[in-house]
Design a protein around this motif. Structure first.
Motif, PDB file in Angstrom:
ATOM      1  N   TRP A 129      41.572  39.501  42.195  1.00 11.51           N
ATOM      2  CA  TRP A 129      42.260  40.739  41.820  1.00 11.51           C
ATOM      3  C   TRP A 129      43.773  40.545  41.902  1.00 11.51           C
ATOM      4  O   TRP A 129      44.522  41.026  41.049  1.00 11.51           O
ATOM      5  CB  TRP A 129      41.801  41.863  42.753  1.00 11.51           C
ATOM      6  CG  TRP A 129      42.367  43.209  42.437  1.00 11.51           C
ATOM      7  CD1 TRP A 129      41.805  44.166  41.639  1.00 11.51           C
ATOM      8  CD2 TRP A 129      43.601  43.761  42.915  1.00 11.51           C
ATOM      9  NE1 TRP A 129      42.615  45.275  41.591  1.00 11.51           N
ATOM     10  CE2 TRP A 129      43.726  45.055  42.359  1.00 11.51           C
ATOM     11  CE3 TRP A 129      44.619  43.287  43.741  1.00 11.51           C
ATOM     12  CZ2 TRP A 129      44.820  45.874  42.611  1.00 11.51           C
ATOM     13  CZ3 TRP A 129      45.712  44.100  43.994  1.00 11.51           C
ATOM     14  CH2 TRP A 129      45.806  45.384  43.427  1.00 11.51           C
ATOM     15  N   GLN A 130      44.210  39.815  42.943  1.00 15.21           N
ATOM     16  CA  GLN A 130      45.647  39.619  43.119  1.00 15.21           C
ATOM     17  C   GLN A 130      46.243  38.734  42.027  1.00 15.21           C
ATOM     18  O   GLN A 130      47.400  38.893  41.645  1.00 15.21           O
ATOM     19  CB  GLN A 130      45.951  39.031  44.505  1.00 15.21           C
ATOM     20  CG  GLN A 130      45.619  40.012  45.617  1.00 15.21           C
ATOM     21  CD  GLN A 130      46.107  39.558  46.992  1.00 15.21           C
ATOM     22  OE1 GLN A 130      47.276  39.267  47.194  1.00 15.21           O
ATOM     23  NE2 GLN A 130      45.205  39.498  47.955  1.00 15.21           N
TER      24      GLN A 130
ATOM     25  N   GLU B   7      46.289  40.829  38.801  1.00 17.90           N
ATOM     26  CA  GLU B   7      47.343  41.841  38.849  1.00 17.90           C
ATOM     27  C   GLU B   7      48.561  41.422  38.014  1.00 17.90           C
ATOM     28  O   GLU B   7      49.236  42.255  37.419  1.00 17.90           O
ATOM     29  CB  GLU B   7      47.755  42.054  40.311  1.00 17.90           C
ATOM     30  CG  GLU B   7      48.484  43.357  40.554  1.00 17.90           C
ATOM     31  CD  GLU B   7      48.899  43.513  42.005  1.00 17.90           C
ATOM     32  OE1 GLU B   7      48.872  42.522  42.759  1.00 17.90           O
ATOM     33  OE2 GLU B   7      49.278  44.633  42.380  1.00 17.90           O
TER      34      GLU B   7
ATOM     35  N   ARG C  10      47.909  42.460  34.606  1.00 16.16           N
ATOM     36  CA  ARG C  10      47.827  43.917  34.476  1.00 16.16           C
ATOM     37  C   ARG C  10      49.206  44.550  34.504  1.00 16.16           C
ATOM     38  O   ARG C  10      49.489  45.462  33.721  1.00 16.16           O
ATOM     39  CB  ARG C  10      46.914  44.498  35.562  1.00 16.16           C
ATOM     40  CG  ARG C  10      45.462  44.023  35.350  1.00 16.16           C
ATOM     41  CD  ARG C  10      44.508  44.536  36.388  1.00 16.16           C
ATOM     42  NE  ARG C  10      44.489  45.988  36.484  1.00 16.16           N
ATOM     43  CZ  ARG C  10      43.810  46.785  35.687  1.00 16.16           C
ATOM     44  NH1 ARG C  10      43.085  46.272  34.727  1.00 16.16           N
ATOM     45  NH2 ARG C  10      43.842  48.082  35.864  1.00 16.16           N
TER      46      ARG C  10
END
Lengths: 352, 307
Positions: free
Chosen positions: A122-123, A126, A129
């Motif tokens: 997820w990091q 990111e 994103r």
């Protein structure tokens, strides 16, 4: 991506740091952490910034990135030109947008540098994103691709794992994946291998080198480890008390150090040909307190070559040296035969 | 995870036994006579006292009484007090009021406590930070009976913004007492949130967030805050458990008929059955709340997950 479109203004270097000054305003006084540092970095080049703890290496990196803790840190002068444009004059928002796609950074301690409560994948995702407005699924695919690229075994399964579930080397790989995610022009690595054990150090350095060639990045490697530098860097900038003492191509610096501080550093490296039981030479004394800098050259209290001129007035500037390669040093006595002779002894005799 | 919950549930048994034993002994050792005042102005006749003591088992030794009580408790019977009401009934009619009070206090903790803590944390050293630090200190320093009476006087009697008492236990009536009750927790939550946020703003991973090109809103609002709020959430959860135990002082000031008042009355009337029954329920609620908070913490912080 390594070619630059014609309509961009011409620039000499990919990154050009000119006369950078940083100070920390604290209750105890003003600490002058960076005092007129100038250097440049070209595409695909590796510049090592070498120095002791507190010499200003990390502060220089943070000032370039624009992530200096302020207060207490303030950039009080100089320019940081990225492709000719001064980043210090940019608005914070524009500056933030450059971090990731243009210039990115990895840190010494990946465990504390990664957020403990978010999955590593997820990091990484990111980055896509926030900079590319990518949707969750695409960003996830990109993150897994990067995790595979930095050779994390079982990347897909480990997307949802948390930083504490990885080993030190794997965590640093995650950091690297995050930093190269948006294909930056410059990667700053702040002591990337200091927290790792020796075998893992070599793997991480190899990975960095490999990625640098693949992505054509300029790499600024901040370290205090002379061994790491020797194998990887093209050029070295030796830093002391917030100043550059000497810059030179790596081969020239190791073969023939010119600044007394550099001479001292190389003398202190353990050698295979030294006699058993011989004491390792060390530079006596400690780096100066940044709140109370000595007059003259900051290295003068520890310098065995220091003369009266070194102990008063302004410190010497970096000046070009007469050599077959471009190199500079900041020392009044650098061309003095006495110092030059010592330098040859320091590295184990004249090898030329 | 399942193993952990089972272990925690098993650990509740000795805690429960210890708590009931202590409270049962304390109510047993309480001086005073439950038959006093039951027969008007005259003392009760000896025959009545004897009947009363044997009917309620007060003539038996302490451990026998405790054994009988625990035996009934296992069947879910909290007992019937000296007025002929079951303790379950006494609690059931008061718990809605106590629950409302607790909810008002918790909402204040979340909105005011966390809000003020965040503001103070991101504006460290500025006016708002000093304001929060000083005002929370004042709230912590003032005892609740002073704060409650003061609030009643100023907002209830002088300004007439709120009803003076809350005998009916409606939301409107309970708002002021709920805020008074929550004020201490609000102050602690604000301080806890501020301290943790200030610490986390300096954390390496927040610096990483900036290095990744995030705007401050995301770096602080997501990365720093997510970690800073963990202790606050635990504290709020634990305080909810404590609030469900009733508030004797606040309920007395505002004349609220909640669990706190019930406990106060049962002590002053030497109504041991009600007192022990109420405390048993409170102990169980508190233990369950603590377990839920611990499980929530594991959910929020992957490092503490009970695998």
């Amino acid at each position: 991506m390594t070619t630059i479109s014609e309509n961009q203004p011409p620039f000499e270097h990919l990154l050009d740091v000119r006369d950078l000054h940083v100070e920390f305003r604290m209750r105890a006084g003003v600490a002058k952490a960076i005092n007129g540092v100038s250097f440049h970095l070209d595409e695909r080049e590796t510049l090592a910034i070498l120095g002791e703890s507190g010499s200003g290496k990390s502060v220089t990196a943070q000032a370039i990135m624009g992530i200096l803790d302020s207060p207490p840190g303030y950039i009080t002068g100089g320019q940081v030109l990225f492709q000719g444009a001064d980043m210090l004059k940019m608005k914070p928002k524009a500056r933030a947008a450059m971090r990731g796609p243009k210039i990115s950074m990895i840190f010494q301690d990946a465990l504390s540098a990664l957020n403990p409560v978010f999955p590593v994948g997820w990091q990484i995702a990111e980055m896509f994103r926030i900079h590319r407005d990518m949707n969750r699924t695409d960003a996830m695919a990109q993150a897994i691709r990067l995790m595979e690229r930095v050779r994390i075994p079982g990347a897909k399964e480990r997307y949802k794992a948390y930083p504490h579930q990885f080993s030190g080397g794997m965590r640093q790989r995650i950091m690297i994946a995050m930093a190269i995610a948006l294909d930056p022009w410059i990667l700053i690595a702040d002591e990337p291998t200091t927290a790792l054990d020796v075998t893992v150090q070599a793997q991480i350095m190899d990975l960095l080198k490999e990625l640098q060639e693949e992505f054509g990045m300029g790499l600024i490697l901040i370290t205090h480890d002379l061994g790491v530098v020797a194998n990887v860097a093209d050029r070295i900038a030796v830093m002391y008390a917030g100043r550059l003492m000497e810059t030179a191509p790596v081969g020239a610096l190791y073969a023939n150090p010119r600044h007394p501080y550099t001479i001292g550093l190389l003398e202190s490296v353990p050698r295979l040909d030294s006699k058993l039981g011989e004491t390792l030479p060390a530079i006596g004394g400690l780096p100066p307190n940044l709140l109370r800098m000595p007059a003259g050259c900051p290295f003068n209290p520890r310098c065995r070559f220091a003369i009266d001129k070194c102990r008063e007035g302004v410190p010497p500037d970096l000046t070009d040296l007469a050599d077959s390669v471009p190199r500079r040093a900041a020392c009044w006595r650098v061309e003095d035969p006495a110092v030059t002779a010592e330098a040859r002894i320091a590295v184990g005799g004249d090898q030329s | 995870m399942g193993k952990y919950v089972v272990r925690r549930l098993l650990m509740m048994i000795p805690t429960f036994l210890g708590a009931t034993l202590i409270i049962f002994y304390l109510s047993f050792a309480l001086p005073g006579d439950p038959t006093a005042g039951r027969c008007g102005e005259r003392p009760c006749p000896a025959s009545y006292v004897e009947w009363f003591r044997s009917h309620y088992g007060l003539d038996k030794p302490f451990l026998v009484q405790y054994g009988i009580y625990m035996g009934r408790l296992l069947t879910g019977d909290l007992g019937t007090n000296y007025y002929g009401n079951t303790v379950i009934h006494e609690l059931a009619i008061r718990y809605p009021t106590t629950l409302k009070l607790a909810v008002i206090a918790i909402v204040a903790e979340i909105l005011i406590g966390i809000g003020a803590g965040i503001l103070a944390g991101i504006r460290r050293g500025r006016f708002i930070d000093s304001l929060v630090t000083i005002s929370t200190l004042v709230v912590i320093a003032i005892p609740v009976f002073v704060l409650g009476s003061l609030a009643q006087m100023v907002f209830g009697i002088k300004l007439k913004w709120f009803p003076v008492t809350a005998g009916d236990g409606t939301w409107g009536q309970l708002l002021l007492p709920g805020l008074v009750l929550g004020s201490l927790y609000v102050a602690y939550v604000a301080r806890l949130t501020r301290t943790n946020l200030v610490e986390n703003l300096r954390a390496d991973y927040v610096r990483t967030a900036y290095a990744k090109g995030m705007q401050p809103a995301r770096a602080i609002g997501l990365h720093a805050l997510r970690n800073s709020l963990l202790p606050s959430i635990t504290y709020i959860g634990a305080s909810f458990g404590a609030l469900l135990g009733g508030a004797i002082v606040t309920e007395r000031i505002f004349n609220i008929n909640g669990v706190g008042s019930l406990i106060y009355r049962s002590i002053s009337q030497r109504d041991g059955t009600t007192l022990v029954g109420a405390v048993v329920v409170i102990v169980v609620i508190y233990m369950v709340m603590t377990l839920l908070v611990d499980l929530l913490y594991g959910l929020l912080d992957p490092r503490l997950r009970h695998e």
